[in-house]
Design an enzyme around this catalytic site. Structure first.
Site, PDB file in Angstrom:
ATOM      1  N   TYR A   1      85.556 -33.946  31.212  1.00  0.00           N
ATOM      2  CA  TYR A   1      84.801 -33.843  32.467  1.00  0.00           C
ATOM      3  C   TYR A   1      85.819 -33.769  33.604  1.00  0.00           C
ATOM      4  O   TYR A   1      86.931 -33.283  33.400  1.00  0.00           O
ATOM      5  CB  TYR A   1      83.851 -35.053  32.560  1.00  0.00           C
ATOM      6  CG  TYR A   1      82.663 -34.806  33.451  1.00  0.00           C
ATOM      7  CD1 TYR A   1      81.786 -33.748  33.204  1.00  0.00           C
ATOM      8  CD2 TYR A   1      82.405 -35.620  34.549  1.00  0.00           C
ATOM      9  CE1 TYR A   1      80.703 -33.514  34.041  1.00  0.00           C
ATOM     10  CE2 TYR A   1      81.315 -35.395  35.378  1.00  0.00           C
ATOM     11  CZ  TYR A   1      80.462 -34.343  35.124  1.00  0.00           C
ATOM     12  OH  TYR A   1      79.390 -34.117  35.946  1.00  0.00           O
TER      13      TYR A   1
ATOM     14  N   LYS B   1      63.401 -25.339  12.804  1.00  0.00           N
ATOM     15  CA  LYS B   1      64.193 -24.109  12.711  1.00  0.00           C
ATOM     16  C   LYS B   1      65.642 -24.373  13.120  1.00  0.00           C
ATOM     17  O   LYS B   1      66.577 -23.869  12.489  1.00  0.00           O
ATOM     18  CB  LYS B   1      63.567 -23.063  13.637  1.00  0.00           C
ATOM     19  CG  LYS B   1      64.121 -21.680  13.449  1.00  0.00           C
ATOM     20  CD  LYS B   1      63.388 -20.963  12.356  1.00  0.00           C
ATOM     21  CE  LYS B   1      63.897 -19.553  12.179  1.00  0.00           C
ATOM     22  NZ  LYS B   1      63.012 -18.793  11.290  1.00  0.00           N
TER      23      LYS B   1
END
Lengths: 392, 392
Positions: free
Chosen positions: A37, A92
């Site tokens: 970050y 999925k």
């Protein structure tokens, strides 16, 4: 026998859904934070701002697929809407990860307007390396897929259309291998001319099939009624592989199927009877893929003399299961940075799936490899990569 | 000293981005598949179709936050666009997971039109239990956040506005605790009246501050020029905490800061000089939060006699770091199914962060707890939950 309903509900409740988003980098102290970050993260940003290609080097984009649905045509449940389709899309995403190490994330959309869906998918596309459309009703799913293919520079694939078509093609290839019949000679009845039926017809043509009789809710597909049809059925006729009986008006499925070699159903439960199968040519191939209940049960098809029987079900032999196709297709497309999944790639994928089973191994009950066979993804992805590299 | 640029680039390249999507359920065999996917998955779908609340029981929605950006105001880099902002949003997702076990997913949008952003976020919202807006430029970020708060029934939080404000408030509370000064007596100069400045002013009012002098690129904020301002500055004036000197036209920051007690900067590098600090009241508090380079360096502020110094940097004491706020805020909001993050919740969060440090522990260089202090998320989330439960 497992009580799928009860056990599935329990599983989903216990884990509160099926996916989580985790880190690929260490995050144990201030220094780790400073690299993943601020301030360190500014550096990959600057590189990508200069050259958008660098997004594939420094972000998860290159391995990330959106599983997009509007919930308008979910499993056998119909139009249950976006939110209720979420368990399917999460499932999925798991299959993508499990079978091909592709990261996939469900995006279910609170709109069923095709143009809005297109605009939204385009807008969210920077995060993703590919788009898998799922459970969107026909014919708009075809329109959405085509426009996205044209307007995005990442691969777009509507699994309900092409996944089934690819695996069915593999099954048909192996049925002919086993029986030493020529694919060109087969007379095929295609029941169901929606999104999957349309894609199947294109694959049949690529495979060399010459005689396809198409049948849907309105009866036999006929050139005479061209102007009454939606664009999907019109395109099916334009493929020039659709044959028709002399009197389409009076031809029921019962009459149509007489002396045909193959039945391919992507239609509805129970429309094919034992009596009909008995009127087909000897040793017919029956692919009854309506979900969850096929056009004819496995037992009835056996009883009526079908030589090869394939269904969408995992509890019978020869499951025509999309999971044999889409993981390898996307693995290959992502690895080769394919801009498009072409018809040629799909045909090669079908052949690759078929030839995982050797001549010696082939049998009536084994024309389709197992979903857990690790060769499947390897070979299918290799085909896609070879196409992109121009080896094919 | 680590070379952050080089090392960060290396880290991002090696791992090809920072996030992956993994399964929370086993997927080892056909039965597992049948529960996580078809046919079992139909059952949670049916339940959710009947009662949308069930999405929180059977899907990942309840722990999933979208980190949404259009890339228009990224770190100190400015408007670098959606794709180039992706490393930041992936990083943010990691922080959510690491600090609060919240699953978060980056959605970077290829549009910078506020109304389009609103429509897209609404459309994709079914997947998510909360929306974290990030690095969107002012004033449109405020407009987007407000409309989404009104039109969605999940919590929406623009971290750049409120995260900084909450942690700054905590720092100010502890600065007064340490120095035994009354917050009501402090005369504050607020440099920067964008999204963060606006939210900070609201927090200052909630804290009881009476005298805020606001300064931005155009000079001193003045009631006389109300009609020339954008809606953010107008709202700042409407808060009725903005004081102004007698001659705003001729007042520079240099003149404005004389005899003030606190400087709060969310503006630009280097605008505050040592000389200016020396004209402030004795032992001033300096919160210089411009990123990555503060309004005055830590060293210069020390040298000029500042008693408390806070910056946005991790390499100096008292880092005003958003990561102290947003993980706990969302943890609490998700766990309590908060529909909104209210002003009262933010104030309670600020107080909770402040009081993690005991009176005995408080010192000039320790008015803000460490980002790695595990108490922070616990206490902040508890505050949010208590508000929703009506305990507060």
């Amino acid at each position: 026998m497992i009580d799928y309903k009860k056990e599935s509900l329990k599983l989903h409740l216990k884990s509160k859904g099926k996916i989580e988003v985790v880190s690929k980098v260490p995050l144990n102290n201030k220094d780790d934070l400073s690299l993943a970050y601020t301030p360190g993260v500014a550096e990959p940003c600057v590189h990508i701002a200069k050259d958008s290609e660098d997004a594939y080097k420094y972000t998860s984009k290159g391995n990330m697929v959106a599983v997009v649905s509007d919930g308008s045509a979910v499993l056998g449940l119909g139009n249950i809407g976006a939110l209720a389709s979420l368990p399917v899309m999460e499932g999925k995403a798991l299959l993508f990860k499990e079978f091909a190490n592709v990261d996939a994330f469900p995006i279910v959309l609170d709109t069923q307007n095709p143009d809005e869906i297109i605009e939204i998918v385009k807008a969210i596309s920077p995060t993703f390396g590919g788009i898998n459309l799922e459970d969107i009703e026909a014919p708009k799913c075809v329109y959405i897929e085509r426009r996205l293919k044209e307007e995005l520079n990442i691969p777009v694939f509507h699994d309900d259309q092409h996944g089934t078509a690819i695996v069915l093609a593999a099954a048909l290839i192996n049925a002919t291998r086993l029986t030493k019949r020529r694919i060109e000679d087969l007379e095929v009845v295609l029941a169901g001319t929606g999104a999957a039926g349309n894609s199947i017809a294109r694959m049949l043509k690529k495979l060399g099939v010459k005689h396809v009789f198409a049948f849907n809710k309105s009866g036999v597909l006929s050139h005479d009624k061209y102007n009454e049809y939606n664009f999907l059925d019109q395109e099916l006729l334009d493929l020039n592989i659709i044959s028709e009986p002399s009197n389409t008006e009076k031809t029921s499925l019962e009459k149509l199927i007489v002396k045909k070699d193959v039945f391919i159903g992507v239609s509805a439960k129970g429309i094919l009877s034992k009596e009909m199968v008995r009127t087909m040519h000897k040793d017919p191939f029956i692919f009854a893929m309506a979900n969850p209940d096929p056009e004819i049960t496995y037992e009835d098809a056996v009883d009526a003399g079908a030589f090869i029987i394939g269904t969408g079900r995992s509890d019978y032999p020869n499951q025509i299961n999309n999971v044999l196709a889409f993981p390898g297709i996307f693995r290959g497309a992502l690895d080769s940075r394919a801009k498009n999944i072409t018809e040629e790639m799909k045909l090669s994928a079908a052949k690759a799936i078929a030839h995982i089973i050797t001549d010696d191994e082939l049998s009536r009950d084994y024309i389709i490899p197992s979903a857990f066979n690790k060769e499947v993804v390897k070979r299918v992805s290799r085909e896609i990569i070879n196409h992109v590299k121009g080896v094919k």
